[in-house]
Design a protein around this motif. Structure first.
Motif, PDB file in Angstrom:
ATOM      1  N   ALA A  93       0.769  -1.141  -0.010  1.00  0.00           N
ATOM      2  CA  ALA A  93       0.191   0.037  -0.138  1.00  0.00           C
ATOM      3  C   ALA A  93       0.802   1.115  -0.039  1.00  0.00           C
ATOM      4  CB  ALA A  93      -1.167   0.150   1.303  1.00  0.00           C
ATOM      5  N   ARG A  94       2.057   1.285   0.877  1.00  0.00           N
ATOM      6  CA  ARG A  94       2.835   2.487   0.852  1.00  0.00           C
ATOM      7  C   ARG A  94       3.567   2.669  -0.554  1.00  0.00           C
ATOM      8  NH1 ARG A  94       6.316   3.634   6.114  1.00  0.00           N
ATOM      9  NH2 ARG A  94       4.372   3.895   6.865  1.00  0.00           N
ATOM     10  N   ALA A  95       3.824   1.379  -1.253  1.00  0.00           N
ATOM     11  CA  ALA A  95       4.541   1.572  -2.277  1.00  0.00           C
ATOM     12  C   ALA A  95       3.698   2.041  -3.340  1.00  0.00           C
ATOM     13  CB  ALA A  95       5.264   0.141  -2.738  1.00  0.00           C
ATOM     14  N   ALA A  96       2.320   1.773  -3.448  1.00  0.00           N
ATOM     15  CA  ALA A  96       1.557   2.364  -4.377  1.00  0.00           C
ATOM     16  C   ALA A  96       1.131   3.665  -4.087  1.00  0.00           C
ATOM     17  CB  ALA A  96      -0.037   1.423  -4.256  1.00  0.00           C
ATOM     18  N   LEU A  97       1.073   4.189  -2.763  1.00  0.00           N
ATOM     19  CA  LEU A  97       0.930   5.459  -2.678  1.00  0.00           C
ATOM     20  C   LEU A  97       2.106   6.352  -3.259  1.00  0.00           C
ATOM     21  CD1 LEU A  97      -0.233   8.075  -1.200  1.00  0.00           C
ATOM     22  CD2 LEU A  97       0.984   7.392   0.957  1.00  0.00           C
ATOM     23  N   TYR A  98       3.470   5.831  -2.999  1.00  0.00           N
ATOM     24  CA  TYR A  98       4.568   6.558  -3.577  1.00  0.00           C
ATOM     25  C   TYR A  98       4.657   6.563  -5.087  1.00  0.00           C
ATOM     26  CZ  TYR A  98       6.291   6.554   1.278  1.00  0.00           C
ATOM     27  OH  TYR A  98       6.577   6.464   2.704  1.00  0.00           O
ATOM     28  N   SER A  99       4.180   5.599  -5.563  1.00  0.00           N
ATOM     29  CA  SER A  99       4.091   5.622  -6.889  1.00  0.00           C
ATOM     30  C   SER A  99       3.105   6.568  -7.540  1.00  0.00           C
ATOM     31  CB  SER A  99       3.489   4.279  -7.571  1.00  0.00           C
ATOM     32  OG  SER A  99       4.659   3.183  -7.376  1.00  0.00           O
ATOM     33  N   HIS A 100       2.078   6.545  -6.997  1.00  0.00           N
ATOM     34  CA  HIS A 100       0.977   7.768  -7.372  1.00  0.00           C
ATOM     35  C   HIS A 100       1.373   9.341  -7.009  1.00  0.00           C
ATOM     36  CE1 HIS A 100      -2.955   9.765  -7.181  1.00  0.00           C
ATOM     37  NE2 HIS A 100      -2.549  10.443  -6.322  1.00  0.00           N
ATOM     38  N   LEU A 101       2.416   9.488  -5.866  1.00  0.00           N
ATOM     39  CA  LEU A 101       2.670  10.738  -5.574  1.00  0.00           C
ATOM     40  C   LEU A 101       3.793  11.005  -6.655  1.00  0.00           C
ATOM     41  CD1 LEU A 101       3.106  10.668  -1.802  1.00  0.00           C
ATOM     42  CD2 LEU A 101       1.332  11.957  -3.123  1.00  0.00           C
ATOM     43  N   ASP A 102       4.584  10.021  -7.090  1.00  0.00           N
ATOM     44  CA  ASP A 102       5.595  10.196  -8.302  1.00  0.00           C
ATOM     45  C   ASP A 102       4.961  10.642  -9.437  1.00  0.00           C
ATOM     46  OD1 ASP A 102       8.429  10.111  -8.831  1.00  0.00           O
ATOM     47  OD2 ASP A 102       7.977   8.495 -10.043  1.00  0.00           O
ATOM     48  N   ASP A 103       3.939   9.861  -9.723  1.00  0.00           N
ATOM     49  CA  ASP A 103       2.918   9.909 -11.070  1.00  0.00           C
ATOM     50  C   ASP A 103       2.525  11.489 -11.004  1.00  0.00           C
ATOM     51  OD1 ASP A 103       3.531   7.252 -11.962  1.00  0.00           O
ATOM     52  OD2 ASP A 103       1.784   6.652 -11.443  1.00  0.00           O
ATOM     53  N   GLN A 104       2.156  11.859  -9.827  1.00  0.00           N
ATOM     54  CA  GLN A 104       1.472  13.258  -9.749  1.00  0.00           C
ATOM     55  C   GLN A 104       2.372  14.515  -9.619  1.00  0.00           C
ATOM     56  OE1 GLN A 104      -1.748  13.750 -10.154  1.00  0.00           O
ATOM     57  NE2 GLN A 104      -1.835  11.469 -10.729  1.00  0.00           N
ATOM     58  N   VAL A 105       3.783  13.982  -9.639  1.00  0.00           N
ATOM     59  CA  VAL A 105       4.874  14.913  -9.281  1.00  0.00           C
ATOM     60  C   VAL A 105       4.650  15.849  -8.354  1.00  0.00           C
ATOM     61  CG1 VAL A 105       6.574  16.327 -10.514  1.00  0.00           C
ATOM     62  CG2 VAL A 105       5.274  14.768 -11.930  1.00  0.00           C
ATOM     63  N   VAL A 106       4.352  15.387  -7.303  1.00  0.00           N
ATOM     64  CA  VAL A 106       4.045  16.131  -6.038  1.00  0.00           C
ATOM     65  C   VAL A 106       5.325  16.095  -5.126  1.00  0.00           C
ATOM     66  CG1 VAL A 106       2.601  16.076  -3.716  1.00  0.00           C
ATOM     67  CG2 VAL A 106       1.630  15.264  -6.068  1.00  0.00           C
ATOM     68  N   MET A 107       5.467  17.394  -4.708  1.00  0.00           N
ATOM     69  CA  MET A 107       6.430  17.628  -3.689  1.00  0.00           C
ATOM     70  C   MET A 107       6.288  17.252  -2.308  1.00  0.00           C
ATOM     71  SD  MET A 107       8.903  18.557  -6.033  1.00  0.00           S
ATOM     72  CE  MET A 107      10.034  19.039  -4.886  1.00  0.00           C
ATOM     73  N   GLN A 108       7.447  17.163  -1.512  1.00  0.00           N
ATOM     74  CA  GLN A 108       7.134  16.765  -0.101  1.00  0.00           C
ATOM     75  C   GLN A 108       6.477  18.242   0.465  1.00  0.00           C
ATOM     76  OE1 GLN A 108      11.130  15.574   0.868  1.00  0.00           O
ATOM     77  NE2 GLN A 108      10.091  13.763   1.847  1.00  0.00           N
ATOM     78  N   GLY A 109       5.275  18.093   1.436  1.00  0.00           N
ATOM     79  CA  GLY A 109       5.068  19.137   2.064  1.00  0.00           C
ATOM     80  C   GLY A 109       3.498  18.864   2.201  1.00  0.00           C
ATOM     81  N   PHE A 110       2.772  20.030   2.646  1.00  0.00           N
ATOM     82  CA  PHE A 110       1.479  19.791   2.650  1.00  0.00           C
ATOM     83  C   PHE A 110       0.600  19.320   1.397  1.00  0.00           C
ATOM     84  CE2 PHE A 110      -2.987  22.061   3.468  1.00  0.00           C
ATOM     85  CZ  PHE A 110      -3.309  21.240   4.355  1.00  0.00           C
ATOM     86  N   GLY A 111       1.055  19.726   0.291  1.00  0.00           N
ATOM     87  CA  GLY A 111       0.372  19.273  -1.008  1.00  0.00           C
ATOM     88  C   GLY A 111       0.379  17.655  -1.082  1.00  0.00           C
ATOM     89  N   ALA A 112       1.572  17.096  -0.657  1.00  0.00           N
ATOM     90  CA  ALA A 112       1.770  15.464  -0.737  1.00  0.00           C
ATOM     91  C   ALA A 112       0.745  14.977   0.492  1.00  0.00           C
ATOM     92  CB  ALA A 112       3.057  15.294  -0.349  1.00  0.00           C
ATOM     93  N   LEU A 113       0.631  15.636   1.709  1.00  0.00           N
ATOM     94  CA  LEU A 113      -0.154  15.137   2.496  1.00  0.00           C
ATOM     95  C   LEU A 113      -1.635  14.925   1.999  1.00  0.00           C
ATOM     96  CD1 LEU A 113      -0.941  14.117   5.505  1.00  0.00           C
ATOM     97  CD2 LEU A 113      -1.007  16.646   6.168  1.00  0.00           C
ATOM     98  N   LEU A 114      -2.052  16.291   1.329  1.00  0.00           N
ATOM     99  CA  LEU A 114      -3.324  16.190   0.832  1.00  0.00           C
ATOM    100  C   LEU A 114      -3.580  14.968  -0.313  1.00  0.00           C
ATOM    101  CD1 LEU A 114      -3.808  19.926   0.600  1.00  0.00           C
ATOM    102  CD2 LEU A 114      -4.911  18.443   2.353  1.00  0.00           C
ATOM    103  N   GLU A 115      -2.749  15.143  -1.055  1.00  0.00           N
ATOM    104  CA  GLU A 115      -2.737  14.040  -2.006  1.00  0.00           C
ATOM    105  C   GLU A 115      -2.880  12.676  -1.671  1.00  0.00           C
ATOM    106  OE1 GLU A 115      -3.544  12.862  -5.843  1.00  0.00           O
ATOM    107  OE2 GLU A 115      -3.373  14.918  -5.205  1.00  0.00           O
TER     108      GLU A 115
END
Length: 162
Positions: A93-115
């Motif tokens: 589940a964590r790997a799927a989340l990190y793949s999603h965040l990578d695909d969305q090109v989300v930077m670390q921070g509040f935006g990553a938490l929301l996504e």
């Protein structure tokens, strides 16, 4: 009949509750200001990089995010030592989340938490309903931290404080 202890407890609570509300509000406002300033600095840096790339006729790469490296780290853990079924599900589940965040090109921070909340729960409205465990209409620190743990969201990784 009220005792002196009851009076002291009420007096203590009457003095502490407003302070706690003030402190949380001040802390949230400071975090918001810092986040807004950081986001503005990132936007300005991106604009400057775009101008530089346009003037040189070159391409600019998207900013580097840590998600692919984290996903790959988890994949190596899954391939390595024997992992129980519960831990395997958690890591997948964590790997799927990190793949999603990578695909969305989300930077670390509040935006990553929301996504991450959108990804795990479905929508921010659903996330707010899920996080407000006691249905009070407001989110306590204990509700927030407890739900982050239940959802398996690592705030230090998502927000970049690790």
């Amino acid at each position: 009949a009220a005792t002196a202890s009851d009076d002291a407890h009420w007096l203590h609570k009457a003095n502490v509750d407003p302070f706690v509300r003030w402190y949380r509000t001040a802390e949230a406002e400071a975090a918001h200001r810092a986040s807004a300033a950081s986001a503005e600095a990132e936007r300005e840096a991106a604009k400057a990089a775009d101008r530089a790339a346009a003037s040189s006729g070159g391409w600019r790469l998207a900013p580097s995010t840590p998600w692919a490296a984290r996903r790959d780290e988890i994949a190596s853990k899954l391939k390595g030592a024997a992992v129980g079924p519960g831990l395997r599900l958690h890591l997948q589940a964590r790997a799927a989340l990190y793949s999603h965040l990578d695909d969305q090109v989300v930077m670390q921070g509040f935006g990553a938490l929301l996504e991450a909340l959108r990804f795990v729960v479905g929508s921010l409205d659903d996330a707010l309903r899920f996080l407000d465990v006691n249905r009070s209409g407001s989110l306590s620190l204990m509700e927030f931290v407890g739900c982050m743990s239940v959802l398996g969201l690592d705030l230090s990784v998502l927000c970049g404080s690790d």
